[in-house]
Design an enzyme around this catalytic site. Structure first.
Site, PDB file in Angstrom:
ATOM      1  N   CYS A  80       0.817  -1.146  -0.063  1.00  0.00           N
ATOM      2  CA  CYS A  80       0.019   0.056  -0.044  1.00  0.00           C
ATOM      3  C   CYS A  80       0.683   1.330  -0.011  1.00  0.00           C
ATOM      4  O   CYS A  80       1.546   1.643  -0.929  1.00  0.00           O
ATOM      5  CB  CYS A  80      -0.907  -0.028   1.158  1.00  0.00           C
ATOM      6  SG  CYS A  80      -2.400   0.861   0.938  1.00  0.00           S
ATOM      7  N   HIS A 169      -3.216  -5.024   1.474  1.00  0.00           N
ATOM      8  CA  HIS A 169      -2.788  -5.220   2.784  1.00  0.00           C
ATOM      9  C   HIS A 169      -2.637  -7.000   2.887  1.00  0.00           C
ATOM     10  O   HIS A 169      -3.445  -7.385   3.443  1.00  0.00           O
ATOM     11  CB  HIS A 169      -3.644  -4.789   3.747  1.00  0.00           C
ATOM     12  CG  HIS A 169      -3.078  -3.167   3.754  1.00  0.00           C
ATOM     13  ND1 HIS A 169      -2.166  -2.664   4.687  1.00  0.00           N
ATOM     14  CD2 HIS A 169      -3.690  -2.302   3.049  1.00  0.00           C
ATOM     15  CE1 HIS A 169      -2.103  -1.173   4.463  1.00  0.00           C
ATOM     16  NE2 HIS A 169      -3.084  -0.864   3.793  1.00  0.00           N
ATOM     17  N   GLU A 171      -1.155  -8.455   4.903  1.00  0.00           N
ATOM     18  CA  GLU A 171      -0.885  -8.712   6.538  1.00  0.00           C
ATOM     19  C   GLU A 171      -2.328  -8.576   7.292  1.00  0.00           C
ATOM     20  O   GLU A 171      -2.313  -9.078   8.439  1.00  0.00           O
ATOM     21  CB  GLU A 171       0.037  -7.927   7.057  1.00  0.00           C
ATOM     22  CG  GLU A 171      -0.220  -6.305   7.431  1.00  0.00           C
ATOM     23  CD  GLU A 171      -0.720  -5.438   6.177  1.00  0.00           C
ATOM     24  OE1 GLU A 171      -0.420  -6.133   4.948  1.00  0.00           O
ATOM     25  OE2 GLU A 171      -0.768  -4.321   6.183  1.00  0.00           O
TER      26      GLU A 171
HETATM   27  N1  GLN Z   1      -3.698   6.447   1.089  1.00  0.00           N
HETATM   28  C1  GLN Z   1      -2.399   6.171   1.601  1.00  0.00           C
HETATM   29  C2  GLN Z   1      -1.289   7.060   0.918  1.00  0.00           C
HETATM   30  O1  GLN Z   1      -1.541   7.555  -0.109  1.00  0.00           O
HETATM   31  C3  GLN Z   1      -1.960   4.656   1.701  1.00  0.00           C
HETATM   32  C4  GLN Z   1      -3.019   3.806   2.482  1.00  0.00           C
HETATM   33  C5  GLN Z   1      -2.639   2.688   3.109  1.00  0.00           C
HETATM   34  O2  GLN Z   1      -1.151   2.450   3.063  1.00  0.00           O
HETATM   35  N2  GLN Z   1      -3.426   2.123   3.462  1.00  0.00           N
HETATM   36  O3  GLN Z   1      -0.247   7.056   1.265  1.00  0.00           O
END
Ligand code: GLN
Length: 201
Positions: A80, A169, A171
């Site tokens: 992410c 994610h 995890e």
């Molecule tokens: N929206 C976040 C970003 O742009 C990422 C979200 C996440 O890691 N769950 O950094």
């Protein structure tokens, strides 16, 4: 296997719990001194807020040593925000480590659909559950990047060399296959390292 987990912010504890469950040792990286004298076979760059993490990485002087490790071939799992930090290009934002030949689109699913669960085929692993939390997707990827999964036509997992990224994610699900896949990369790296040491010694 000893895996360093970037623990400045965000979803790092869940990565450590899952990696320990499948037999890895983990240590948290919060400051430069946490890297001193550590054997590290792999690095996790977790989810969180990519802009905040970028500021902290620079402010704490962790950016350079970690970038050196990543460009030197240390296996890294970016999830992410971690994907955004590794991306060479970030649409509407600034790249951080900029090690991977991908363009990341932040908050790619809009406000309404920002968080959702789905499942989709992942190359070599079969269908895996995918938990998205205001995640990005990969808008485009260079020719050295292997696309591993797509959701609705958008790339959500990819690998380039020893860098493995997911827009979701892993995890936060109970499925350990992506972490096992990452540990195999870390094992391979450890083997290569010890072969070089033996050869040089
Ligand atoms: N929206 C976040 C970003 O742009 C990422 C979200 C996440 O890691 N769950 O950094």
């Amino acid at each position: 296997m000893r895996i360093g987990i970037l623990a400045l912010q965000g979803a790092f504890a869940e990565h450590a719990a899952m990696l320990q469950r499948i037999g890895a040792e983990c240590f948290e990286i919060r400051k430069v001194a946490d890297l001193d004298g550590q054997e590290m076979d792999g690095l996790v760059v977790p989810g969180g807020e990519s802009t905040v993490m970028t500021k902290l990485l620079h402010g704490l002087k962790l950016f350079e040593p970690l970038r050196r490790e990543i460009t030197g071939g240390l296996p890294v799992l970016g999830t992410c925000a971690g994907l955004i930090l590794l991306a060479g290009r970030v649409e509407g934002g600034r790249p951080c480590f900029a090690c991977m030949d991908i363009t990341a689109k932040r908050n790619a699913y809009g406000r309404q659909l920002g968080s959702f669960e789905t499942e989709a085929p992942f190359a070599g692993l079969g269908t895996v559950p995918m938990v998205f939390v205001r995640g990005p997707y990969i808008e485009s990827a260079g020719k050295n990047v292997r696309v591993l999964a797509r959701v609705d036509g958008h790339i959500v997992a990819a690998r380039q060399g020893n860098m493995l990224v997911t827009a979701f994610h892993p995890e936060l699900s109970r499925d350990e296959r992506i972490h096992r896949y990452f540990l195999k990369m870390a094992e391979g790296y450890g083997r290569e390292k010890s072969a070089v040491e033996t050869h040089c010694g």
